[in-house]
Design a protein around this motif. Structure first.
Motif, PDB file in Angstrom:
ATOM      1  N   PHE A  75       0.836  -1.199   0.000  1.00 50.87           N
ATOM      2  CA  PHE A  75       0.000   0.000   0.000  1.00 50.87           C
ATOM      3  C   PHE A  75       0.873   1.251   0.000  1.00 50.87           C
ATOM      4  O   PHE A  75       0.563   2.252  -0.658  1.00 50.87           O
ATOM      5  CB  PHE A  75      -0.924   0.004   1.218  1.00 50.87           C
ATOM      6  N   PHE A 118      -1.337   4.023  -7.437  1.00 52.37           N
ATOM      7  CA  PHE A 118      -2.789   4.121  -7.284  1.00 52.37           C
ATOM      8  C   PHE A 118      -3.412   4.648  -8.577  1.00 52.37           C
ATOM      9  O   PHE A 118      -2.910   5.609  -9.165  1.00 52.37           O
ATOM     10  CB  PHE A 118      -3.160   5.065  -6.129  1.00 52.37           C
ATOM     11  N   ILE A 124      -6.845   6.232  -9.470  1.00 48.90           N
ATOM     12  CA  ILE A 124      -8.088   6.770  -8.927  1.00 48.90           C
ATOM     13  C   ILE A 124      -9.048   7.046 -10.090  1.00 48.90           C
ATOM     14  O   ILE A 124      -8.725   7.803 -11.010  1.00 48.90           O
ATOM     15  CB  ILE A 124      -7.840   8.066  -8.136  1.00 48.90           C
ATOM     16  N   LYS A 132      -5.655  -0.020  -6.109  1.00 44.82           N
ATOM     17  CA  LYS A 132      -4.520   0.325  -5.261  1.00 44.82           C
ATOM     18  C   LYS A 132      -3.446  -0.754  -5.357  1.00 44.82           C
ATOM     19  O   LYS A 132      -3.644  -1.821  -5.912  1.00 44.82           O
ATOM     20  CB  LYS A 132      -4.982   0.457  -3.808  1.00 44.82           C
ATOM     21  N   MET A 133      -2.262  -0.436  -4.831  1.00 51.51           N
ATOM     22  CA  MET A 133      -1.142  -1.382  -4.707  1.00 51.51           C
ATOM     23  C   MET A 133      -0.703  -1.939  -6.062  1.00 51.51           C
ATOM     24  O   MET A 133      -0.350  -3.108  -6.197  1.00 51.51           O
ATOM     25  CB  MET A 133      -1.499  -2.534  -3.756  1.00 51.51           C
ATOM     26  N   LYS A 192       4.542   4.539  -5.922  1.00 53.99           N
ATOM     27  CA  LYS A 192       3.806   5.588  -5.200  1.00 53.99           C
ATOM     28  C   LYS A 192       3.089   6.581  -6.117  1.00 53.99           C
ATOM     29  O   LYS A 192       2.558   7.594  -5.641  1.00 53.99           O
ATOM     30  CB  LYS A 192       4.737   6.356  -4.254  1.00 53.99           C
ATOM     31  N   ILE A 242       0.271   8.380  -8.320  1.00 55.46           N
ATOM     32  CA  ILE A 242      -1.177   8.517  -8.260  1.00 55.46           C
ATOM     33  C   ILE A 242      -1.658   9.020  -9.617  1.00 55.46           C
ATOM     34  O   ILE A 242      -1.313  10.129 -10.041  1.00 55.46           O
ATOM     35  CB  ILE A 242      -1.628   9.478  -7.148  1.00 55.46           C
ATOM     36  N   ARG A 247      -3.366  12.091  -1.745  1.00 54.87           N
ATOM     37  CA  ARG A 247      -2.515  11.156  -0.999  1.00 54.87           C
ATOM     38  C   ARG A 247      -2.883  11.146   0.480  1.00 54.87           C
ATOM     39  O   ARG A 247      -2.847  10.101   1.142  1.00 54.87           O
ATOM     40  CB  ARG A 247      -1.040  11.533  -1.187  1.00 54.87           C
ATOM     41  N   LEU A 270      -5.890   8.778   1.066  1.00 54.58           N
ATOM     42  CA  LEU A 270      -5.845   7.403   0.570  1.00 54.58           C
ATOM     43  C   LEU A 270      -6.387   6.393   1.574  1.00 54.58           C
ATOM     44  O   LEU A 270      -7.032   5.413   1.202  1.00 54.58           O
ATOM     45  CB  LEU A 270      -4.406   7.034   0.176  1.00 54.58           C
ATOM     46  N   ASP A 308      -9.394   3.844   0.811  1.00 55.56           N
ATOM     47  CA  ASP A 308      -8.946   2.444   0.763  1.00 55.56           C
ATOM     48  C   ASP A 308     -10.090   1.454   0.548  1.00 55.56           C
ATOM     49  O   ASP A 308      -9.994   0.543  -0.276  1.00 55.56           O
ATOM     50  CB  ASP A 308      -8.190   2.104   2.051  1.00 55.56           C
ATOM     51  N   LEU A 313     -11.235   1.062  -3.069  1.00 55.96           N
ATOM     52  CA  LEU A 313     -10.229   0.718  -4.071  1.00 55.96           C
ATOM     53  C   LEU A 313     -10.021  -0.789  -4.115  1.00 55.96           C
ATOM     54  O   LEU A 313      -9.848  -1.435  -3.079  1.00 55.96           O
ATOM     55  CB  LEU A 313      -8.897   1.411  -3.758  1.00 55.96           C
ATOM     56  N   ALA A 321      -7.832  -4.000  -4.660  1.00 52.23           N
ATOM     57  CA  ALA A 321      -6.410  -4.321  -4.531  1.00 52.23           C
ATOM     58  C   ALA A 321      -5.936  -5.060  -5.783  1.00 52.23           C
ATOM     59  O   ALA A 321      -6.633  -5.933  -6.306  1.00 52.23           O
ATOM     60  CB  ALA A 321      -6.177  -5.182  -3.300  1.00 52.23           C
TER      61      ALA A 321
END
Length: 358
Positions: A10, A15, A17, A44-45, A78, A80, A106, A109, A113, A116, A118
């Motif tokens: 994470f 990410f 979005i 995410k991730m 990292k 976005i 950020r 986030l 979470d 989002l 994974a």
């Protein structure tokens, strides 16, 4: 996945979005796809590297889904990326956020979470094996100017000419009275051009015959377009992803052309030993993702891959000096024979070269 691993991913993963995506949209990244729910806001991730994101809308009243749209992106650690759904074009459009906006996102986030999805790390190994030669540079070179991979090309009305204006027509039409349309050039994938004729300009008749049986010349021409020889395998993987995940049929045609050019190389085979070793590995992973009868021509009943790989196996057996490549090709041939019952014998009659008489 334990909590410590999830927390690390994470913190260091990227990410994506996505704002205002309609519920019920078919959405996917790499080898994973879902139907979005009412609270879906992205992924995410995402591990660093090149990934393929795709989607198509489905009418809430039922019926066929819209044509698929996708895009490649080289995600950084990292990073976005923010996109917003456009109801007018039914596409995800870039949201160019300034640094303060990204900082604000950020900071939220943790709150985002639960909305989002994974990235499914259990499929990452498969994705890497399918794209290990696909670099960010190759992707940038091949993708359309508008950076969107479409299963259906965008068409635009043909521009009017002075003759059209003289006849009172505001838009040119064809013989049936239908509007003339042209493909929007910004939506075209920049595949490497592969000539139909494999011989160089000014070739003598006997040379035409030789080049028609051996693709060494056209392969060297293709390789010269790339910074590194192995980048042709990157294009092979790019076209495969565009066809399988992006549903682009032209990509499959390009994929077949590239496979045939590599497999028919004979005279220069020993100059490209490493390329052929990697090619066998790339093809091994790709073939496992396609139904066994997919390459059979419904008219001639010939299997494209059996015919094409027969030539490569014969060339390696007859001309290759590298024992490792010979062993790898033999192992691959036995694997295909055992799993798919393919018989690698003589090529079909319609593949035989045309001999030019002097």
């Amino acid at each position: 996945m334990n909590q410590d691993t999830a927390r690390t991913l994470f913190e260091h993963g990227a990410f994506l979005i996505l704002q205002d995506v309609p519920e019920g949209t078919d959405f996917g990244i790499d080898w994973n796809s879902w139907v979005t729910g009412p609270k879906f806001e992205g992924v995410k991730m995402i591990p660093p590297g090149v990934h393929f994101v795709f989607y198509n809308t489905v009418s809430k009243y039922g019926g066929q889904p819209a044509p698929r749209t996708g895009f490649f992106h080289n995600f950084k650690s990292k990073e976005i990326m923010v996109k917003r759904w456009s109801p007018q074009t039914e596409e995800l459009l870039d949201q160019h956020c300034i640094e303060d906006e990204l900082t604000a996102i950020r900071g939220k986030l943790q709150d985002l979470d639960k909305h989002l999805a994974a990235y499914p790390y259990d499929t990452l190994k498969k994705w890497v094996s399918m794209t290990n030669e696909l670099t960010a540079d190759v992707t940038e070179k091949l993708q359309p100017d508008d950076r969107k991979i479409r299963s259906v090309l965008e068409l635009l009305p043909h521009e009017s000419t002075p003759d059209d204006m003289d006849t009172g027509r505001t838009r040119p039409t064809d013989k049936d009275g239908l509007p003339c349309l042209n493909v929007n050039p910004t939506t075209v994938i920049h595949f490497s051009p592969i000539p139909e004729q494999w011989y160089p300009p000014g070739a003598k008749p006997s040379e035409m015959t030789q080049h028609s049986m051996d693709s060494s010349y056209v392969l060297s021409t293709l390789l010269a377009r790339y910074e590194k020889p192995e980048n042709i395998l990157g294009e092979l993987q790019f076209t495969f992803v565009c066809f399988i995940l992006g549903q682009v049929f032209d990509a499959f045609e390009q994929w077949k052309k590239l496979v045939r050019v590599i497999c028919f190389c004979e005279c220069d085979l020993n100059n490209h030993i490493d390329l052929f070793k990697s090619f066998v590995t790339v093809l091994y992973h790709q073939i496992n993702e396609i139904p066994v009868d997919f390459f059979v021509d419904i008219v001639s009943s010939n299997n494209f891959l059996v015919s094409t790989l027969s030539r490569m196996f014969n060339n390696i057996e007859a001309s290759c000096f590298d024992e490792e490549l010979q062993a790898k090709a033999t192992k691959f041939r036995k694997y295909l024979t055992k799993k798919y019952k393919w018989k690698f014998n003589a090529e079909p009659e319609d593949w035989a070269p045309v001999v030019v008489e002097l």
